[in-house]
Design an enzyme around this catalytic site. Sequence first.
Site, short mmCIF file in Angstrom:
data_model
loop_
_atom_site.label_atom_id
_atom_site.label_comp_id
_atom_site.label_asym_id
_atom_site.label_seq_id
_atom_site.Cartn_x
_atom_site.Cartn_y
_atom_site.Cartn_z
N SER A 151 0.86 -1.18 0.00
CA SER A 151 0.00 0.00 0.00
C SER A 151 0.89 1.23 0.00
O SER A 151 2.08 1.13 0.34
CB SER A 151 -0.84 -0.02 1.28
OG SER A 151 -1.52 1.20 1.47
N TYR A 164 -1.44 -0.74 10.70
CA TYR A 164 -1.55 -1.01 9.25
C TYR A 164 -0.22 -0.64 8.58
O TYR A 164 0.30 -1.40 7.76
CB TYR A 164 -2.71 -0.22 8.66
CG TYR A 164 -3.02 -0.56 7.21
CD1 TYR A 164 -3.42 -1.84 6.84
CD2 TYR A 164 -2.93 0.41 6.21
CE1 TYR A 164 -3.72 -2.14 5.51
CE2 TYR A 164 -3.22 0.12 4.89
CZ TYR A 164 -3.62 -1.17 4.55
OH TYR A 164 -3.91 -1.47 3.23
N1 LIG Z 1 -8.67 -0.52 -1.18
C1 LIG Z 1 -7.61 0.25 -0.99
O1 LIG Z 1 -7.71 1.49 -0.97
C2 LIG Z 1 -6.25 -0.38 -0.81
C3 LIG Z 1 -5.14 0.46 -0.82
C4 LIG Z 1 -3.89 -0.08 -0.63
C5 LIG Z 1 -3.74 -1.43 -0.42
N2 LIG Z 1 -4.82 -2.24 -0.41
C6 LIG Z 1 -4.61 -3.68 -0.15
O2 LIG Z 1 -5.21 -4.42 -1.17
C7 LIG Z 1 -5.53 -5.73 -0.66
C8 LIG Z 1 -6.95 -6.09 -1.07
O3 LIG Z 1 -7.85 -5.20 -0.46
P1 LIG Z 1 -9.20 -4.68 -1.14
O4 LIG Z 1 -9.11 -3.21 -1.14
O5 LIG Z 1 -9.47 -5.41 -2.39
O6 LIG Z 1 -10.23 -5.05 0.02
P2 LIG Z 1 -11.44 -6.08 0.15
O7 LIG Z 1 -12.42 -5.87 -0.96
O8 LIG Z 1 -11.92 -5.94 1.56
O9 LIG Z 1 -10.75 -7.48 -0.06
C9 LIG Z 1 -10.07 -8.17 0.97
C10 LIG Z 1 -10.04 -9.65 0.63
O10 LIG Z 1 -9.33 -10.35 1.67
C11 LIG Z 1 -10.09 -11.51 2.01
N3 LIG Z 1 -9.82 -11.95 3.37
C12 LIG Z 1 -10.09 -11.28 4.53
N4 LIG Z 1 -9.74 -12.04 5.56
C13 LIG Z 1 -9.24 -13.21 5.07
C14 LIG Z 1 -8.73 -14.40 5.65
N5 LIG Z 1 -8.63 -14.52 6.98
N6 LIG Z 1 -8.32 -15.39 4.82
C15 LIG Z 1 -8.43 -15.27 3.49
N7 LIG Z 1 -8.89 -14.17 2.87
C16 LIG Z 1 -9.30 -13.16 3.66
C17 LIG Z 1 -11.54 -11.08 1.83
O11 LIG Z 1 -12.37 -12.20 1.60
P3 LIG Z 1 -13.25 -12.96 2.69
O12 LIG Z 1 -13.81 -11.94 3.63
O13 LIG Z 1 -14.27 -13.65 1.84
O14 LIG Z 1 -12.32 -13.94 3.35
C18 LIG Z 1 -11.43 -10.26 0.56
O15 LIG Z 1 -11.49 -11.10 -0.58
C19 LIG Z 1 -5.27 -5.68 0.85
O16 LIG Z 1 -4.04 -6.27 1.15
C20 LIG Z 1 -5.22 -4.18 1.13
O17 LIG Z 1 -4.45 -3.88 2.27
C21 LIG Z 1 -6.07 -1.76 -0.61
#
Ligand SMILES: NC(=O)c1ccc[n+]([C@@H]2O[C@H](COP(=O)([O-])OP(=O)(O)OC[C@H]3O[C@@H](n4cnc5c(N)ncnc54)[C@H](OP(=O)(O)O)[C@@H]3O)[C@@H](O)[C@H]2O)c1
Length: 256
Positions: A151, A164
């Site tokens: 991130s 985080y």
């Molecule tokens: N969105 C942003 O602004 C942003 C910015 C920078 C970095 N990121 C990073 O991008 C990545 C994806 O995030 P996103 O934004 O796409 O968020 P998201 O839509 O909330 O996706 C998170 C995913 O992680 C899965 N997950 C959560 N707990 C889990 C567990 N214990 N075991 C396996 N899977 C699990 C969730 O699925 P289930 O709940 O079905 O398990 C979901 O598929 C993360 O690492 C986040 O830190 C996001």
Amino acid sequence: MPSDAVLTGTVALVTGASSGIGEATARRLAADGAAVAIAARRVDRLEALAREIEDAGGRALAVESDITDRAQAEALVERTVAELGRLDTVVNNAGVMLLGPAEDADIEEWERMVDLNVTGLLYVAKAALPHLIAAAEEEPRRVTDLINISSVAGRRARSDSAVYNLTKHGVGAFSEALRQEVTQRHVRVSLVEPGAVSTELAGHNRPEVQEAMRTRFADMERLEASDIADAISYIVTRPRHVAINEILVRPTEQQN
Ligand SMILES: NC(=O)c1ccc[n+]([C@@H]2O[C@H](COP(=O)([O-])OP(=O)(O)OC[C@H]3O[C@@H](n4cnc5c(N)ncnc54)[C@H](OP(=O)(O)O)[C@@H]3O)[C@@H](O)[C@H]2O)c1
């Protein structure tokens, strides 16, 4: 799916594929020709995505997995290799972001972030590594990819984001050290650092934290998950001699 797509004959595993960046990435890597294993806890959403990928002519395997459990993370990797035959690309994407001042924090929120963003990511990386090293010696590409999703928070620490920041800085350090260890065997380790992306990520926070985030990003046009999937696709479709070590992608309007 065109049979000459760049990733034809390869297998990808995407964690956190039930929503957001992981879902978009699975779709994209399937369009690039990879057979994809898609993992998360919400299996109904994984199965819907697998059907969509297969209807479009791709191949997908939905695996219910909580990767904070080491046995489940290892079983996920082993099932991917057993059912799809090999492992060429791992997108270590599953993550959670729970913000707010440290003083008021619920320590269970800290544990959830460390357990998933760090420990779960490490379980998947460790279990996948022997398979990535083996596939890097084989046709069709003789190169493999481990992509860890960090991130902007892995580059810049800011108040109300301490743990985080800790997890994502850790992912950056681990990725660079591991990259040096395996790159000469043609396993490319890459770090992707998104800015604000429109996904479910913020929705897991306490209401007051969500309100503060809404205020911070109120007028900003955020990235879409597919924008990050584009960056990941770019990394994994490079020729064997090109390693994209790190990509930072912010919305144009995001200053910090
Ligand atoms: N969105 C942003 O602004 C942003 C910015 C920078 C970095 N990121 C990073 O991008 C990545 C994806 O995030 P996103 O934004 O796409 O968020 P998201 O839509 O909330 O996706 C998170 C995913 O992680 C899965 N997950 C959560 N707990 C889990 C567990 N214990 N075991 C396996 N899977 C699990 C969730 O699925 P289930 O709940 O079905 O398990 C979901 O598929 C993360 O690492 C986040 O830190 C996001």
